[in-house]
Write an enzyme that holds these catalytic residues in place. Structure first.
Site, PDB file in Angstrom:
ATOM      1  N   ASN A  85      39.534  28.619  40.182  1.00 37.57           N
ATOM      2  CA  ASN A  85      38.108  28.436  39.892  1.00 37.57           C
ATOM      3  C   ASN A  85      37.942  27.264  38.913  1.00 37.57           C
ATOM      4  OD1 ASN A  85      35.503  28.666  38.886  1.00 37.57           O
ATOM      5  ND2 ASN A  85      35.598  30.879  38.567  1.00 37.57           N
ATOM      6  N   CYS A 134      29.190  27.791  36.322  1.00 36.57           N
ATOM      7  CA  CYS A 134      29.702  27.430  37.661  1.00 36.57           C
ATOM      8  C   CYS A 134      28.599  26.937  38.598  1.00 36.57           C
ATOM      9  CB  CYS A 134      30.410  28.625  38.286  1.00 36.57           C
ATOM     10  SG  CYS A 134      31.741  29.241  37.250  1.00 36.57           S
ATOM     11  N   HIS A 138      31.280  28.828  45.952  1.00 32.58           N
ATOM     12  CA  HIS A 138      32.033  28.775  44.707  1.00 32.58           C
ATOM     13  C   HIS A 138      33.379  29.469  44.927  1.00 32.58           C
ATOM     14  CE1 HIS A 138      32.892  28.420  40.598  1.00 32.58           C
ATOM     15  NE2 HIS A 138      32.854  29.705  40.338  1.00 32.58           N
TER      16      HIS A 138
HETATM   17  N1  COA Z   1      48.062  40.732  36.964  1.00 32.13           N
HETATM   18  C1  COA Z   1      48.341  42.033  37.173  1.00 32.13           C
HETATM   19  N2  COA Z   1      47.437  42.994  36.951  1.00 32.13           N
HETATM   20  C2  COA Z   1      46.215  42.633  36.503  1.00 32.13           C
HETATM   21  C3  COA Z   1      45.873  41.288  36.279  1.00 32.13           C
HETATM   22  C4  COA Z   1      46.862  40.323  36.512  1.00 32.13           C
HETATM   23  N3  COA Z   1      46.647  39.010  36.337  1.00 32.13           N
HETATM   24  N4  COA Z   1      44.598  41.225  35.846  1.00 32.13           N
HETATM   25  C5  COA Z   1      44.136  42.487  35.798  1.00 32.13           C
HETATM   26  N5  COA Z   1      45.115  43.336  36.204  1.00 32.13           N
HETATM   27  C6  COA Z   1      45.055  44.783  36.292  1.00 32.13           C
HETATM   28  C7  COA Z   1      43.997  45.376  35.421  1.00 32.13           C
HETATM   29  O1  COA Z   1      44.477  45.542  34.111  1.00 32.13           O
HETATM   30  C8  COA Z   1      43.731  46.681  36.118  1.00 32.13           C
HETATM   31  O2  COA Z   1      44.714  47.602  35.729  1.00 32.13           O
HETATM   32  P1  COA Z   1      44.339  49.124  35.400  1.00 32.13           P
HETATM   33  O3  COA Z   1      43.731  49.654  36.652  1.00 32.13           O
HETATM   34  O4  COA Z   1      45.649  49.738  35.036  1.00 32.13           O
HETATM   35  O5  COA Z   1      43.351  49.047  34.274  1.00 32.13           O
HETATM   36  C9  COA Z   1      43.952  46.366  37.575  1.00 32.13           C
HETATM   37  O6  COA Z   1      44.706  45.154  37.612  1.00 32.13           O
HETATM   38  C10 COA Z   1      42.668  46.173  38.347  1.00 32.13           C
HETATM   39  O7  COA Z   1      41.804  45.389  37.597  1.00 32.13           O
HETATM   40  P2  COA Z   1      40.390  45.079  38.134  1.00 32.13           P
HETATM   41  O8  COA Z   1      39.639  44.318  37.094  1.00 32.13           O
HETATM   42  O9  COA Z   1      39.760  46.287  38.681  1.00 32.13           O
HETATM   43  O10 COA Z   1      40.735  44.129  39.384  1.00 32.13           O
HETATM   44  P3  COA Z   1      39.773  43.495  40.420  1.00 32.13           P
HETATM   45  O11 COA Z   1      40.177  43.928  41.765  1.00 32.13           O
HETATM   46  O12 COA Z   1      38.318  43.647  40.081  1.00 32.13           O
HETATM   47  O13 COA Z   1      40.134  41.940  40.294  1.00 32.13           O
HETATM   48  C11 COA Z   1      39.229  39.904  39.333  1.00 32.13           C
HETATM   49  C12 COA Z   1      39.899  41.262  39.081  1.00 32.13           C
HETATM   50  C13 COA Z   1      38.928  39.240  38.022  1.00 32.13           C
HETATM   51  C14 COA Z   1      40.182  39.090  40.160  1.00 32.13           C
HETATM   52  C15 COA Z   1      37.929  40.133  40.147  1.00 32.13           C
HETATM   53  O14 COA Z   1      37.203  41.175  39.564  1.00 32.13           O
HETATM   54  C16 COA Z   1      37.060  38.926  40.252  1.00 32.13           C
HETATM   55  O15 COA Z   1      37.375  37.979  40.935  1.00 32.13           O
HETATM   56  N6  COA Z   1      35.860  38.968  39.617  1.00 32.13           N
HETATM   57  C17 COA Z   1      34.829  37.954  39.772  1.00 32.13           C
HETATM   58  C18 COA Z   1      35.134  36.664  39.150  1.00 32.13           C
HETATM   59  C19 COA Z   1      33.996  35.737  39.424  1.00 32.13           C
HETATM   60  O16 COA Z   1      33.290  35.855  40.402  1.00 32.13           O
HETATM   61  N7  COA Z   1      33.737  34.814  38.626  1.00 32.13           N
HETATM   62  C20 COA Z   1      32.614  33.955  38.976  1.00 32.13           C
HETATM   63  C21 COA Z   1      32.049  33.314  37.907  1.00 32.13           C
HETATM   64  S1  COA Z   1      33.189  32.279  37.049  1.00 32.13           S
END
Ligand code: COA
Length: 330
Positions: A287, A116, A257
């Protein structure tokens, strides 16, 4: 390295494939909801390239628009740089396909892989090559078809990414002024395991096993990536600013980003920078990795959010990990 010439941003362009995939569409594909995606990420929809479309096809369309705006003929381009993690093929480079598509007979053409942060890394190359007099006109592109490496059965990742391309024509400035004030880049390969595509390369060449284990798709540990993304993008924004000698209050717009709205909000808060001057389009595109910041810049220029003479900072973070920022004067 002697700095002899200033760099001008002569034109920008972007291209998004027409097919829209909404959160409601995703609800039918994996166990998710519009409510979860919107509140956890800010994304409402993303664009998806069709089966026949490769990354270079999007890059060529974006480049044509950038060349037209710049008033530069394709044959004047001396170097094409494509930042991408979804090249048409391992080789030839996507840049060579762009060269072919634009009908340029002779120029340097190559891809860079910094995930990215790729467009920011590309800015450092274009800037240096123009400043030192190696080239007068460079075409820099960020282009991705992430839908092709997305595991559409994995709800943790498939809701986050989209396809698109952005391009910039950079040239030697006529008045000696420099439009690319600074570029800062960083990386830490120790974080490789948190965001990668394990299959298909020389570590795990594509075979039945990598396909069965779904290794030819992007993998991410979102929570862990989140924390480092905030810290490193703040650091990059501050470093690029320090190198340029400018102050935060001078910046008209920050284009971060577009991975997650919560990350963007956290960056603005840590930088103590008003959210009204932070660009957001992830609700429409998700993204788009290396294409994200240049699509944002093109949109901000075209819709009048920024104008000639404004200072704009692009900030990115991605797999590697890599991160970087560039301060530009339009
Ligand atoms: N729909 C519903 N539930 C979902 C889901 C979806 N699409 N994706 C994950 N979940 C669930 C998970 O399974 C988890 O369930 P659990 O608690 O029963 O295990 C719960 O939601 C929380 O997951 P978590 O990973 O803690 O969520 P989060 O708040 O961290 O959000 C992202 C996840 C990926 C959106 C977030 O972490 C993120 O944006 N990360 C950074 C990405 C990034 O910066 N990339 C940059 C480089 S490319």
């Amino acid at each position: 390295m002697t700095k002899q010439y200033g760099v001008s941003i002569l034109g920008t362009g972007s291209f998004l494939p027409p097919k829209v995939l909404t959160n409601a569409d995703l609800e039918k594909m994996v166990q998710t909801s519009d409510e979860w995606i919107t509140t956890r990420t800010g994304i409402k929809e993303r664009r998806i390239a069709d089966e026949k479309t490769a990354t270079s096809d999007l890059a060529i369309e974006a480049s044509k628009k950038a060349l037209e705006e710049a008033g530069v003929k394709a044959e004047e381009i001396e170097e094409i740089i494509v930042a991408t993690i979804t090249p048409d093929m391992f080789f030839p480079s996507t840049a060579c396909y762009v060269q072919k598509g634009l009908g340029i007979k002779s120029c340097a053409a190559f891809d860079i892989a910094a995930a990215c942060s790729g467009f920011i890394y590309g800015m450092s190359i274009a800037k240096t090559h123009i400043e030192t007099g190696l080239y007068k006109k460079v075409l820099l592109i960020g282009a991705e078809t992430l839908s092709k490496i997305t595991d559409w059965t994995d709800r943790n990742t498939c809701v986050l990414f989209g396809d698109g391309a952005g391009a910039m024509v950079l040239g030697r400035s006529e008045n000696g002024e420099n439009g690319v004030l600074s570029v800062f880049m960083g990386a830490d390969g120790n974080y490789d395991y948190l965001l990668n595509m394990p299959g298909g390369g020389s570590r795990n060449p594509c075979c039945q096993k990598t396909i069965d284990e779904r290794l030819n798709f992007l993998k991410m540990s979102g929570k862990e990536v989140f924390k480092v993304a905030v810290t490193k993008m703040v650091e990059a924004a501050e470093e690029a600013l320090r190198i340029s000698g400018k102050e935060l209050k001078d910046i008209a717009l920050v284009i971060p980003h577009q991975a997650n709205k919560r990350i963007i909000d956290a960056i603005a808060k840590k930088l103590d920078f008003p959210l009204e001057r932070v660009f957001v389009n992830l609700d429409k595109y998700g993204n788009v990795s290396a294409a994200t910041t240049i699509i944002g810049l093109d949109e901000a220029r075209k819709d009048g959010t920024v104008k000639k003479g404004d200072l704009v900072e692009l900030v990115a973070f991605g797999g590697g990990f890599t991160w970087g920022a560039t301060l530009i004067k339009l």
